[in-house]
Design a protein around this motif. Structure first.
Motif, PDB file in Angstrom:
ATOM      1  N   LEU A 150       3.687 -12.998   3.073  1.00  0.00           N
ATOM      2  CA  LEU A 150       3.083 -12.938   1.738  1.00  0.00           C
ATOM      3  C   LEU A 150       2.287 -11.653   1.563  1.00  0.00           C
ATOM      4  N   TRP A 151       1.392 -11.360   2.512  1.00  0.00           N
ATOM      5  CA  TRP A 151       0.554 -10.171   2.384  1.00  0.00           C
ATOM      6  C   TRP A 151       1.384  -8.896   2.450  1.00  0.00           C
ATOM      7  N   GLY A 152       2.431  -8.893   3.260  1.00  0.00           N
ATOM      8  CA  GLY A 152       3.305  -7.722   3.331  1.00  0.00           C
ATOM      9  C   GLY A 152       3.985  -7.457   2.002  1.00  0.00           C
ATOM     10  N   ARG A 153       4.514  -8.509   1.384  1.00  0.00           N
ATOM     11  CA  ARG A 153       5.153  -8.361   0.072  1.00  0.00           C
ATOM     12  C   ARG A 153       4.152  -7.909  -0.974  1.00  0.00           C
ATOM     13  N   LEU A 154       2.986  -8.515  -0.960  1.00  0.00           N
ATOM     14  CA  LEU A 154       1.963  -8.167  -1.936  1.00  0.00           C
ATOM     15  C   LEU A 154       1.635  -6.680  -1.852  1.00  0.00           C
ATOM     16  N   LYS A 155       1.408  -6.190  -0.649  1.00  0.00           N
ATOM     17  CA  LYS A 155       1.058  -4.776  -0.496  1.00  0.00           C
ATOM     18  C   LYS A 155       2.202  -3.865  -0.903  1.00  0.00           C
ATOM     19  N   THR A 156       3.421  -4.206  -0.514  1.00  0.00           N
ATOM     20  CA  THR A 156       4.565  -3.354  -0.804  1.00  0.00           C
ATOM     21  C   THR A 156       4.866  -3.304  -2.299  1.00  0.00           C
ATOM     22  N   VAL A 157       4.869  -4.445  -2.948  1.00  0.00           N
ATOM     23  CA  VAL A 157       5.274  -4.521  -4.350  1.00  0.00           C
ATOM     24  C   VAL A 157       4.148  -4.175  -5.307  1.00  0.00           C
ATOM     25  N   SER A 158       2.951  -4.593  -5.002  1.00  0.00           N
ATOM     26  CA  SER A 158       1.871  -4.497  -5.973  1.00  0.00           C
ATOM     27  C   SER A 158       0.973  -3.277  -5.813  1.00  0.00           C
ATOM     28  N   VAL A 159       0.642  -2.888  -4.596  1.00  0.00           N
ATOM     29  CA  VAL A 159      -0.371  -1.840  -4.455  1.00  0.00           C
ATOM     30  C   VAL A 159       0.089  -0.577  -3.730  1.00  0.00           C
ATOM     31  N   HIS A 160       1.213  -0.613  -3.028  1.00  0.00           N
ATOM     32  CA  HIS A 160       1.655   0.560  -2.266  1.00  0.00           C
ATOM     33  C   HIS A 160       1.921   1.738  -3.199  1.00  0.00           C
ATOM     34  N   THR A 213     -10.342   1.827 -11.179  1.00  0.00           N
ATOM     35  CA  THR A 213     -11.469   0.917 -10.960  1.00  0.00           C
ATOM     36  C   THR A 213     -11.037  -0.246 -10.078  1.00  0.00           C
ATOM     37  N   ARG A 214     -12.025  -0.910  -9.519  1.00  0.00           N
ATOM     38  CA  ARG A 214     -11.775  -2.116  -8.729  1.00  0.00           C
ATOM     39  C   ARG A 214     -11.156  -3.199  -9.616  1.00  0.00           C
ATOM     40  N   GLU A 215     -11.595  -3.260 -10.860  1.00  0.00           N
ATOM     41  CA  GLU A 215     -11.074  -4.261 -11.805  1.00  0.00           C
ATOM     42  C   GLU A 215      -9.578  -4.054 -12.056  1.00  0.00           C
ATOM     43  N   GLN A 216      -9.131  -2.822 -12.168  1.00  0.00           N
ATOM     44  CA  GLN A 216      -7.700  -2.555 -12.349  1.00  0.00           C
ATOM     45  C   GLN A 216      -6.914  -3.016 -11.128  1.00  0.00           C
ATOM     46  N   ARG A 274      -7.843  -5.386  -9.003  1.00  0.00           N
ATOM     47  CA  ARG A 274      -7.902  -6.848  -9.008  1.00  0.00           C
ATOM     48  C   ARG A 274      -6.901  -7.427  -9.996  1.00  0.00           C
ATOM     49  N   GLN A 275      -6.804  -6.833 -11.180  1.00  0.00           N
ATOM     50  CA  GLN A 275      -5.875  -7.332 -12.198  1.00  0.00           C
ATOM     51  C   GLN A 275      -4.424  -7.164 -11.749  1.00  0.00           C
ATOM     52  N   ALA A 276      -4.097  -6.060 -11.096  1.00  0.00           N
ATOM     53  CA  ALA A 276      -2.737  -5.862 -10.585  1.00  0.00           C
ATOM     54  C   ALA A 276      -2.392  -6.938  -9.560  1.00  0.00           C
ATOM     55  N   LEU A 277      -3.325  -7.266  -8.684  1.00  0.00           N
ATOM     56  CA  LEU A 277      -3.092  -8.306  -7.687  1.00  0.00           C
ATOM     57  C   LEU A 277      -2.952  -9.678  -8.343  1.00  0.00           C
ATOM     58  N   MET A 278      -3.796  -9.976  -9.314  1.00  0.00           N
ATOM     59  CA  MET A 278      -3.719 -11.269 -10.000  1.00  0.00           C
ATOM     60  C   MET A 278      -2.403 -11.410 -10.767  1.00  0.00           C
ATOM     61  N   ASP A 279      -1.954 -10.332 -11.399  1.00  0.00           N
ATOM     62  CA  ASP A 279      -0.664 -10.368 -12.111  1.00  0.00           C
ATOM     63  C   ASP A 279       0.475 -10.640 -11.142  1.00  0.00           C
ATOM     64  N   TRP A 280       0.439  -9.981  -9.972  1.00  0.00           N
ATOM     65  CA  TRP A 280       1.502 -10.186  -8.996  1.00  0.00           C
ATOM     66  C   TRP A 280       1.486 -11.617  -8.472  1.00  0.00           C
ATOM     67  N   MET A 281       0.292 -12.137  -8.196  1.00  0.00           N
ATOM     68  CA  MET A 281       0.195 -13.504  -7.672  1.00  0.00           C
ATOM     69  C   MET A 281       0.662 -14.526  -8.705  1.00  0.00           C
ATOM     70  N   ALA A 282       0.385 -14.283  -9.977  1.00  0.00           N
ATOM     71  CA  ALA A 282       0.870 -15.178 -11.035  1.00  0.00           C
ATOM     72  C   ALA A 282       2.398 -15.168 -11.055  1.00  0.00           C
ATOM     73  N   PHE A 283       2.986 -13.982 -10.964  1.00  0.00           N
ATOM     74  CA  PHE A 283       4.449 -13.897 -10.909  1.00  0.00           C
ATOM     75  C   PHE A 283       4.977 -14.623  -9.670  1.00  0.00           C
ATOM     76  N   TYR A 284       4.377 -14.354  -8.520  1.00  0.00           N
ATOM     77  CA  TYR A 284       4.851 -14.894  -7.248  1.00  0.00           C
ATOM     78  C   TYR A 284       4.855 -16.418  -7.257  1.00  0.00           C
ATOM     79  N   ASN A 285       3.840 -17.020  -7.840  1.00  0.00           N
ATOM     80  CA  ASN A 285       3.722 -18.478  -7.821  1.00  0.00           C
ATOM     81  C   ASN A 285       4.359 -19.180  -9.008  1.00  0.00           C
TER      82      ASN A 285
END
Length: 78
Positions: free
Chosen positions: A17-27, A33-36, A38-49
């Motif tokens: 899970l963490w490997g996919r998250l890093k590769t797809v969302s933040v790599h 900003t930290r908020e941007q 955080r929002q990118a991670l939340m968007d990816w997690m919403a898609f993932y689930n």
């Protein structure tokens, strides 16, 4: 660790899970900003689930599969 001592596969689902998250969302991303970030991670997690169809779950999203499972459990208990 998620399993007994000596089970090398215990953390595999979490690592995947963490490997996919890093590769797809933040790599390779640069966030102003930290908020941007955080929002990118939340968007990816919403898609993932909620929207990602998973072959081992009968091509349902994890949320659809879980809802179906809980419904079946309630039916068994009744």
């Amino acid at each position: 660790s998620m399993s007994r001592k000596g089970n090398c596969w215990g953390n595999a689902p979490t690592g995947s899970l963490w490997g996919r998250l890093k590769t797809v969302s933040v790599h390779g991303q640069k966030f102003a900003t930290r908020e941007q970030a955080r929002q990118a991670l939340m968007d990816w997690m919403a898609f993932y689930n909620q929207r990602r169809l998973h072959p081992s779950l009968g091509y349902l999203s994890p949320m659809q599969y879980e809802k179906r499972w809980y419904k079946a459990q309630r039916k068994k208990a009744a």
